[in-house]
Design a protein around this motif. Sequence first.
Motif, short mmCIF file in Angstrom:
data_model
loop_
_atom_site.label_atom_id
_atom_site.label_comp_id
_atom_site.label_asym_id
_atom_site.label_seq_id
_atom_site.Cartn_x
_atom_site.Cartn_y
_atom_site.Cartn_z
N THR A 178 70.58 77.79 59.39
CA THR A 178 71.63 77.55 60.39
C THR A 178 72.98 77.58 59.70
N CYS A 179 73.95 78.23 60.34
CA CYS A 179 75.28 78.32 59.74
C CYS A 179 76.35 78.20 60.82
N GLN A 180 77.57 77.85 60.38
CA GLN A 180 78.72 77.79 61.27
C GLN A 180 79.78 78.77 60.80
N VAL B 219 81.32 78.72 66.04
CA VAL B 219 80.03 79.28 66.45
C VAL B 219 78.94 78.78 65.50
N THR B 220 77.87 78.23 66.06
CA THR B 220 76.72 77.80 65.25
C THR B 220 75.56 78.75 65.53
N ILE B 221 75.08 79.37 64.47
CA ILE B 221 74.02 80.38 64.59
C ILE B 221 72.78 79.92 63.84
N LEU C 57 76.26 87.86 53.36
CA LEU C 57 77.01 87.02 54.30
C LEU C 57 78.05 86.18 53.56
N ASP C 58 77.67 85.63 52.42
CA ASP C 58 78.62 84.80 51.65
C ASP C 58 79.81 85.63 51.17
N GLY D 3 83.90 82.92 52.14
CA GLY D 3 83.87 81.47 52.13
C GLY D 3 84.09 80.81 53.48
N ARG D 4 84.22 81.60 54.55
CA ARG D 4 84.47 81.01 55.87
C ARG D 4 83.18 80.72 56.64
N LEU D 5 82.05 80.99 56.03
CA LEU D 5 80.76 80.72 56.65
C LEU D 5 80.15 79.49 55.99
N LEU D 6 79.80 78.48 56.81
CA LEU D 6 79.29 77.21 56.30
C LEU D 6 77.80 77.09 56.61
#
Length: 202
Positions: free
Chosen positions: A133-135, A164-166, A182-183, A188-191
């Motif tokens: 799961t990521c935001q 957005v939470t995916i 993705l990283d 760095g904007r994907l958590l």
Amino acid sequence: MPYTLKAPVEHELLIKKSRFISCVQAVEGRQEALAIVQALRERHPGAAHVCWALLAGGQSAANDDGEPGGTAGRPMLEVLRHQELEGVLATVVRYYGGIKLGAGGLVRAYTDAVAQALAGAHKVAHERQQDWTCQLPYSLEGWVRRELELGRAQLLAATHGSVVTISLRVSIAQASTLRARLDEGSQGRLLWLDQPQQPAPT
């Protein structure tokens, strides 16, 4: 190597006026399997039995649904094991025709019902999966969706709030490559909300 099924396959046998309607299909686990069995009961209210067998690692199970013990679920499970399947549910709906088959006849009937359905199924290699799961900001959603498709990952859910939470599912073989892409691409904007799960031992 374990295999799963590309698509569900149904087959019907008629033995001494009893109808045996079998289906084999890929499932994620016991919860999904039980939901399918319940739906079959609702679809076939006049059936005498809805027997099933699930081969899914630690969630494997077999159910005779009122047939004499060991004459339905277990033989069905053995057919799945013999064909080296994993993550597969076999179901057989029986409409009783008025003629008893005996224990040996039932074992043969349920075995044949599943085996003949599998004869028409397309087997594919079973890839172990893991969920993440990521935001991410809205501006990245379209790009992330495209990357998931390219990485052969399954989009499980997308929730839209302040971000957005995916939730996604990806095969172990593709996981590290997808994660790195993705990283890097998100700068760095994907958590990530959880660490990548370790696959269950098989």
